[in-house]
Design an enzyme around this catalytic site. Structure first.
Site: not given
Length: 326
Positions: A197, A250
């Protein structure tokens, strides 16, 4: 002499569909949903046109609507009525996500329910766990926050979640949660780790949607700098070793190179087309600068081509209809 290989032979309109390498399917898609404990009717999210916060008592109907369109998985985010420094409402058995999971599982039993395991929506400071003093001032404390994530994951599993998805980027979070789930008898609950992330500028609209803005500092000490691909790979590799069932990259669209590399680790990989990616496409389409349907389908096809087995996208419901058209 003209080359013997004519690539255009395979691009005639009747042959193209037979030879397409990558095809989107409804089974590729996960729809993120926001559930707000404080409202009684859907509330629009201004920064994300076409998206809403839903009341707890309406989330079952929303899930049922997606099910009829062919969407088989949702990812739940909660906005609680109360926040505190410890994020205690995040693991309340009667918390907003816990109630939402039970409603969805009652009304749409076959729906795969994934829950976001984090504390940023539940803490009054907006960080993803327990905050305390560090050598660089106040910041997220890793190990005390692990204990909090364990409680949240167990409460979600007890409510009926099929998959828990820790998004806090804490060191050791997968092993800690896996151990906690197994000790409580939830061996069959999967962990979809937000394993890679990035600290991205593309999360801005989400903070309005989930009321998860932070009151000081930033999240760069626990999320990955956009320039660090080796670190990004290592994060996912560590989560493989800790027992993750599904990995995640992400944001999705800006990081296809990283996604492609992480897919080589052998586990299923989810890619999250985040709020900023959604809002950029919606805004450009609203101004007539892009064709929304064509742009969305192209973006998702490219994410799948790069190696994603699951695509978390706010366009999931729309795409299900567009696939019917095609």
């Amino acid at each position: 002499m003209f080359p013997e290989r004519r690539m255009r032979r395979a691009r005639s309109r009747n042959i193209q569909p037979l030879l397409r390498e990558i095809r989107l399917s409804r089974n590729d898609l996960v729809a993120p949903l926001f559930v707000d404990e404080l409202i009684t009717s859907p509330r629009t999210i201004e920064a994300m046109p076409g998206q809403f916060r839903y009341p707890v008592n309406g989330i079952g109907d929303v899930a049922a609507g997606l099910w009829k369109k062919g969407i088989r998985a949702i990812l739940l985010f909660g906005i609680p009525k109360e926040k505190d420094a410890e994020g205690s409402s995040a693991y309340d058995p009667e918390g907003v996500v816990q109630q939402a999971v039970r409603r969805v599982k009652t009304e749409v039993p076959g729906m795969v329910v994934i829950t976001d395991v984090c504390a940023c929506e539940y803490t009054d400071h907006g960080h993803c766990g327990i905050v305390g003093e560090t050598r660089c001032g106040p910041d997220l404390l890793n190990d005390p926050s692990l204990a909090l994530m364990n409680k949240i994951a167990i409460s979600h599993a007890a409510s009926g979640a099929d998959i828990v998805a820790p998004s806090c980027m804490l060191d050791g979070m997968v092993r800690s949660i896996r151990t906690a789930l197994d000790d409580e008898g939830f061996e069959e609950v999967l962990i979809m780790s937000y394993s890679t992330k990035f600290s991205s500028a593309l999360y801005g609209p989400f903070r309005e949607a989930a009321d998860s803005g932070f009151s000081f500092g930033d999240r760069t000490t626990y999320q990955i700098h956009p320039g660090n691909s080796r670190e990004a790979f290592m994060e996912s590799q560590m989560d493989v070793n800790e027992g993750a069932d599904i990995l995640m990259v992400k944001p999705a669209g800006f990081y296809l190179d990283v996604l492609s590399e992480i897919a080589t680790l052998g586990l299923p990989v989810a890619a999250y087309q985040v709020s900023g990616e959604y809002s950029m496409i919606k805004s450009a389409a609203a101004n007539g600068w892009l064709n929304e349907k064509e742009t969305v389908l192209e973006s998702l096809t490219c994410i799948k081509r790069a190696g994603a087995g699951l695509i978390i996208t706010y366009f999931a419901g729309d795409v299900a209809g567009w696939l019917d058209e095609s």
